[in-house]
Write a protein that holds these residues in place. Structure first.
Motif, short mmCIF file in Angstrom:
data_model
loop_
_atom_site.label_atom_id
_atom_site.label_comp_id
_atom_site.label_asym_id
_atom_site.label_seq_id
_atom_site.Cartn_x
_atom_site.Cartn_y
_atom_site.Cartn_z
N ILE A 43 42.38 38.06 58.76
CA ILE A 43 41.75 37.05 57.90
C ILE A 43 42.85 36.28 57.18
O ILE A 43 44.01 36.73 57.12
CB ILE A 43 40.78 37.68 56.86
CG1 ILE A 43 41.51 38.70 55.98
CG2 ILE A 43 39.57 38.30 57.55
CD1 ILE A 43 40.66 39.30 54.86
N THR A 47 40.76 34.11 52.21
CA THR A 47 39.59 34.94 52.48
C THR A 47 39.75 36.30 51.82
O THR A 47 38.81 36.83 51.21
CB THR A 47 39.35 35.08 53.99
OG1 THR A 47 39.13 33.78 54.55
CG2 THR A 47 38.15 35.97 54.29
N HIS A 50 39.14 35.95 48.19
CA HIS A 50 37.70 35.86 47.93
C HIS A 50 37.07 37.25 47.89
O HIS A 50 36.32 37.58 46.96
CB HIS A 50 37.03 35.00 49.01
CG HIS A 50 35.55 34.97 48.93
ND1 HIS A 50 34.85 34.29 47.96
CD2 HIS A 50 34.61 35.59 49.71
CE1 HIS A 50 33.55 34.47 48.15
NE2 HIS A 50 33.38 35.25 49.19
#
Length: 100
Positions: A43, A47, A50
């Motif tokens: 990823i 990401t 997050h």
């Protein structure tokens, strides 16, 4: 004391995602730098950020800044609260919602 079901529902939403569950599993071995966590997944860094924000906002994970790096660990107190809540949900007691 009134149980805050909404708070726990939001916590369960935070962990209801495979990558976040894997991150929690990784952190069960101890504190890890974000770079180590990132190496495990395919990823982007935003990401991962997050996912970490969601876990931190839920109280499950605690961030610790060390210069430009952030290290993460599990919040054992919050995990114990979640375990207690799950126990309360599945055990018949005087304090059960059906007895209110």
């Amino acid at each position: 004391m009134k149980t805050n079901y909404t708070d726990y529902a939001n916590t369960f939403k935070a962990i209801a995602e495979p990558t976040r569950l894997q991150i929690i599993d990784m952190l069960s071995c101890g504190e890890l730098c974000a770079c180590v966590i990132h190496e495990k997944f395919d990823i982007t860094q935003p990401t991962l950020s997050h996912h970490m924000k969601i876990l931190c906002d839920s109280g499950i994970v605690i961030p610790r800044k060390d210069g430009k790096w952030t290290h993460y660990s599990l919040n054992e107190q919050r995990l114990n609260e979640i375990r207690d809540f799950m126990n309360m949900l599945t055990v018949t007691e005087k304090a059960c919602i059906c007895n209110e």
